[in-house]
Design an enzyme around this catalytic site. Structure first.
Site, PDB file in Angstrom:
ATOM      1  N   LYS A 131      25.363   5.165 -15.318  1.00 45.11           N
ATOM      2  CA  LYS A 131      25.598   6.534 -14.790  1.00 45.11           C
ATOM      3  C   LYS A 131      25.905   6.441 -13.433  1.00 45.11           C
ATOM      4  O   LYS A 131      26.859   7.370 -13.074  1.00 45.11           O
ATOM      5  CB  LYS A 131      24.359   7.240 -14.843  1.00 45.11           C
ATOM      6  CG  LYS A 131      23.235   7.021 -13.751  1.00 45.11           C
ATOM      7  CD  LYS A 131      22.139   7.944 -14.031  1.00 45.11           C
ATOM      8  CE  LYS A 131      20.850   8.040 -13.064  1.00 45.11           C
ATOM      9  NZ  LYS A 131      21.185   8.013 -11.760  1.00 45.11           N
ATOM     10  N   ASN A 189      24.960  -0.833  -6.825  1.00 45.91           N
ATOM     11  CA  ASN A 189      25.094  -0.599  -8.124  1.00 45.91           C
ATOM     12  C   ASN A 189      26.615  -0.745  -9.021  1.00 45.91           C
ATOM     13  O   ASN A 189      26.602  -1.292 -10.036  1.00 45.91           O
ATOM     14  CB  ASN A 189      24.480   0.950  -8.558  1.00 45.91           C
ATOM     15  CG  ASN A 189      22.935   0.589  -8.842  1.00 45.91           C
ATOM     16  OD1 ASN A 189      22.426  -0.509  -8.234  1.00 45.91           O
ATOM     17  ND2 ASN A 189      22.089   1.801  -9.306  1.00 45.91           N
ATOM     18  N   PHE A 217      15.767   0.684  -4.249  1.00 45.11           N
ATOM     19  CA  PHE A 217      16.503  -0.553  -4.896  1.00 45.11           C
ATOM     20  C   PHE A 217      15.842  -1.422  -5.936  1.00 45.11           C
ATOM     21  O   PHE A 217      16.034  -2.641  -6.207  1.00 45.11           O
ATOM     22  CB  PHE A 217      16.953  -1.622  -3.586  1.00 45.11           C
ATOM     23  CG  PHE A 217      17.610  -0.951  -2.663  1.00 45.11           C
ATOM     24  CD1 PHE A 217      19.101  -0.325  -2.834  1.00 45.11           C
ATOM     25  CD2 PHE A 217      17.247  -0.630  -1.258  1.00 45.11           C
ATOM     26  CE1 PHE A 217      19.821   0.278  -2.017  1.00 45.11           C
ATOM     27  CE2 PHE A 217      18.022   0.074  -0.346  1.00 45.11           C
ATOM     28  CZ  PHE A 217      19.478   0.259  -0.710  1.00 45.11           C
ATOM     29  N   CYS A 230      20.524   2.840 -14.912  1.00 49.24           N
ATOM     30  CA  CYS A 230      21.277   3.160 -13.701  1.00 49.24           C
ATOM     31  C   CYS A 230      22.789   2.606 -13.680  1.00 49.24           C
ATOM     32  O   CYS A 230      23.646   3.476 -13.205  1.00 49.24           O
ATOM     33  CB  CYS A 230      20.446   2.447 -12.564  1.00 49.24           C
ATOM     34  SG  CYS A 230      18.907   3.319 -12.329  1.00 49.24           S
TER      35      CYS A 230
HETATM   36  N1  LIG Z   1      14.597   3.271 -12.762  1.00 49.53           N
HETATM   37  C1  LIG Z   1      15.191   2.711 -11.549  1.00 49.53           C
HETATM   38  O1  LIG Z   1      15.143   1.420 -11.608  1.00 49.53           O
HETATM   39  C2  LIG Z   1      15.845   3.246 -10.187  1.00 49.53           C
HETATM   40  C3  LIG Z   1      15.886   2.557  -9.414  1.00 49.53           C
HETATM   41  C4  LIG Z   1      16.476   3.041  -8.082  1.00 49.53           C
HETATM   42  C5  LIG Z   1      16.724   4.540  -8.249  1.00 49.53           C
HETATM   43  N2  LIG Z   1      16.588   5.158  -9.384  1.00 49.53           N
HETATM   44  C6  LIG Z   1      16.855   6.590  -9.268  1.00 49.53           C
HETATM   45  O2  LIG Z   1      15.636   7.450  -9.176  1.00 49.53           O
HETATM   46  C7  LIG Z   1      15.791   8.559  -9.865  1.00 49.53           C
HETATM   47  C8  LIG Z   1      14.420   8.773 -10.818  1.00 49.53           C
HETATM   48  O3  LIG Z   1      14.738   7.781 -11.636  1.00 49.53           O
HETATM   49  P1  LIG Z   1      13.428   7.122 -12.500  1.00 49.53           P
HETATM   50  O4  LIG Z   1      13.787   5.939 -13.241  1.00 49.53           O
HETATM   51  O5  LIG Z   1      12.124   7.165 -11.863  1.00 49.53           O
HETATM   52  O6  LIG Z   1      13.491   8.486 -13.509  1.00 49.53           O
HETATM   53  P2  LIG Z   1      12.216   8.678 -14.731  1.00 49.53           P
HETATM   54  O7  LIG Z   1      12.593   9.396 -15.779  1.00 49.53           O
HETATM   55  O8  LIG Z   1      11.489   7.334 -14.826  1.00 49.53           O
HETATM   56  O9  LIG Z   1      11.094   9.701 -14.095  1.00 49.53           O
HETATM   57  C9  LIG Z   1      11.541  10.904 -13.323  1.00 49.53           C
HETATM   58  C10 LIG Z   1      10.328  11.963 -13.534  1.00 49.53           C
HETATM   59  O10 LIG Z   1      10.768  13.292 -12.845  1.00 49.53           O
HETATM   60  C11 LIG Z   1       9.974  14.036 -13.498  1.00 49.53           C
HETATM   61  N3  LIG Z   1      10.514  15.459 -13.359  1.00 49.53           N
HETATM   62  C12 LIG Z   1      11.552  15.963 -13.896  1.00 49.53           C
HETATM   63  N4  LIG Z   1      11.954  17.170 -13.469  1.00 49.53           N
HETATM   64  C13 LIG Z   1      10.888  17.380 -12.420  1.00 49.53           C
HETATM   65  C14 LIG Z   1      10.646  18.358 -11.253  1.00 49.53           C
HETATM   66  N5  LIG Z   1      11.365  19.576 -11.511  1.00 49.53           N
HETATM   67  N6  LIG Z   1       9.684  18.295 -10.809  1.00 49.53           N
HETATM   68  C15 LIG Z   1       8.962  17.344 -10.586  1.00 49.53           C
HETATM   69  N7  LIG Z   1       9.006  16.284 -11.516  1.00 49.53           N
HETATM   70  C16 LIG Z   1      10.231  16.271 -12.473  1.00 49.53           C
HETATM   71  C17 LIG Z   1       9.987  13.518 -15.125  1.00 49.53           C
HETATM   72  O11 LIG Z   1       9.106  14.113 -15.806  1.00 49.53           O
HETATM   73  C18 LIG Z   1       9.925  12.186 -14.820  1.00 49.53           C
HETATM   74  O12 LIG Z   1       8.423  11.800 -14.711  1.00 49.53           O
HETATM   75  C19 LIG Z   1      17.277   8.756 -10.518  1.00 49.53           C
HETATM   76  O13 LIG Z   1      18.224   9.267  -9.612  1.00 49.53           O
HETATM   77  C20 LIG Z   1      17.354   7.439 -10.402  1.00 49.53           C
HETATM   78  O14 LIG Z   1      18.866   7.134 -10.842  1.00 49.53           O
HETATM   79  C21 LIG Z   1      16.175   4.646 -10.405  1.00 49.53           C
END
Ligand SMILES: NC(=O)c1ccc[n+]([C@@H]2O[C@H](COP(=O)([O-])OP(=O)(O)OC[C@H]3O[C@@H](n4cnc5c(N)ncnc54)[C@H](O)[C@@H]3O)[C@@H](O)[C@H]2O)c1
Length: 276
Positions: A228, A169, A112, A225
């Site tokens: 999407k 969200n 979160f 977020c």
């Molecule tokens: N950013 C936010 O505030 C937030 C909050 C809650 C949930 N989320 C969710 O969490 C998830 C990740 O979001 P994020 O913001 O951390 O994304 P991000 O883009 O910051 O990071 C994703 C990471 O995954 C890596 N990656 C891609 N393919 C990969 C693989 N096959 N193996 C290992 N690593 C791989 C990328 O290189 C990158 O470093 C999403 O589903 C998002 O919706 C994000």
């Protein structure tokens, strides 16, 4: 012997989780091939694997994309792992992965955090929710024990945990759209919106968040977020024959608002290129 932990995906969420573990003197190994972290032995040797890879929504018709997650799971060279999905995923996906990859035990743990207060949010969650499948109920407490403590901690079926994340969200998106319409009304009535907001937000039933009209210099909801996740849950509801018309209206309003400002930020931030 302490659990060996690996984090797959070291972006906003995975990176914050790693930094949290460091504060607890827990050494997590990292796996993120796009960032050059591609040592498969950290997967082979892990007991618990957290996955925080992107789950974009593409507007080209392909919709919700679970391919990053699937690629991550399929990179794990051996069986018997406790896999904790932290990526935001549509209700039903954890159970489906459990069926498709029965050699592992899957859990879902929604994150979160807010991008502006990442590390604080990770370390001080208001709630910690762990969702289990038919095969992973026993692992849920173990994983709960690794995570930051929260005033509300609950182990629930994975599908419930998955919808908790979208419930929030989508509601924030709705709230931003509502606040923007109230702002227009306030302007028309020659009112000071900030004063109005200051008076309204002290009521806990309204709450302080998502009432700001300008975010990063534009009106409407955006970022990685909300667009999407709103679109994804609308897609799921449509396929389930459920009416999420309030949310659809908020989305249409927000799209028009962004368009009026010449913005096409809506989806790109949350939808990395598939060849990442
Ligand atoms: N950013 C936010 O505030 C937030 C909050 C809650 C949930 N989320 C969710 O969490 C998830 C990740 O979001 P994020 O913001 O951390 O994304 P991000 O883009 O910051 O990071 C994703 C990471 O995954 C890596 N990656 C891609 N393919 C990969 C693989 N096959 N193996 C290992 N690593 C791989 C990328 O290189 C990158 O470093 C999403 O589903 C998002 O919706 C994000």
């Amino acid at each position: 012997m302490p659990q060996q932990i690996t984090i797959m995906g070291t972006g906003m969420v995975g990176g914050a989780l790693d930094r949290y573990f460091q504060t607890q003197n827990i050494k997590a190994n990292l796996y993120d091939p796009p960032k050059g972290l591609d040592d498969v032995s950290v997967l082979a040797n892990a007991d618990v694997i957290f996955i925080a890879v992107p789950t974009p929504y593409y507007l080209d018709g392909s919709g919700f994309d679970e391919s990053f997650l699937r690629a991550a799971i399929e990179a794990i060279p051996n069986s018997g792992k406790t896999i904790v999905l932290k990526s935001t995923i549509l209700p039903g996906i954890t159970d489906r992965f459990q069926e498709e990859y029965p050699e592992h035990r899957f859990l879902f743990n929604p994150e979160f955090l807010t991008e502006t207060t990442v590390d604080y949010d990770m370390a001080h969650p208001t709630r910690q929710i762990v969702g289990y499948t038919s095969q992973s109920r026993k692992d849920a407490e173990l994983v709960m024990g690794l995570l930051p403590r929260a005033p509300f901690e609950k182990v629930v079926p994975a599908k419930t945990a998955e919808l908790v994340k979208y419930f929030g969200n989508a509601f924030y998106a709705l709230k931003v759209a509502y606040a923007n319409q109230m702002f227009d009304l306030a302007e028309k009535l020659d009112l000071d919106y900030d004063l109005l907001k200051a008076c309204v937000e002290t009521e806990p039933m309204v709450g302080k968040t998502h009432l700001d009209i300008f975010h990063k210099g534009y009106r409407g909801y955006g970022g990685k977020c909300l667009p999407k996740d709103t679109r994804a849950i609308i897609q799921l509801a449509e396929s389930a024959g459920i009416d999420l018309s309030l949310l659809k209206q908020a989305e249409a309003y927000n799209n028009a608002l962004c368009e009026k400002q010449g913005l096409n930020i809506q989806w790109e931030e949350g939808s990395p290129k598939k060849d990442l």
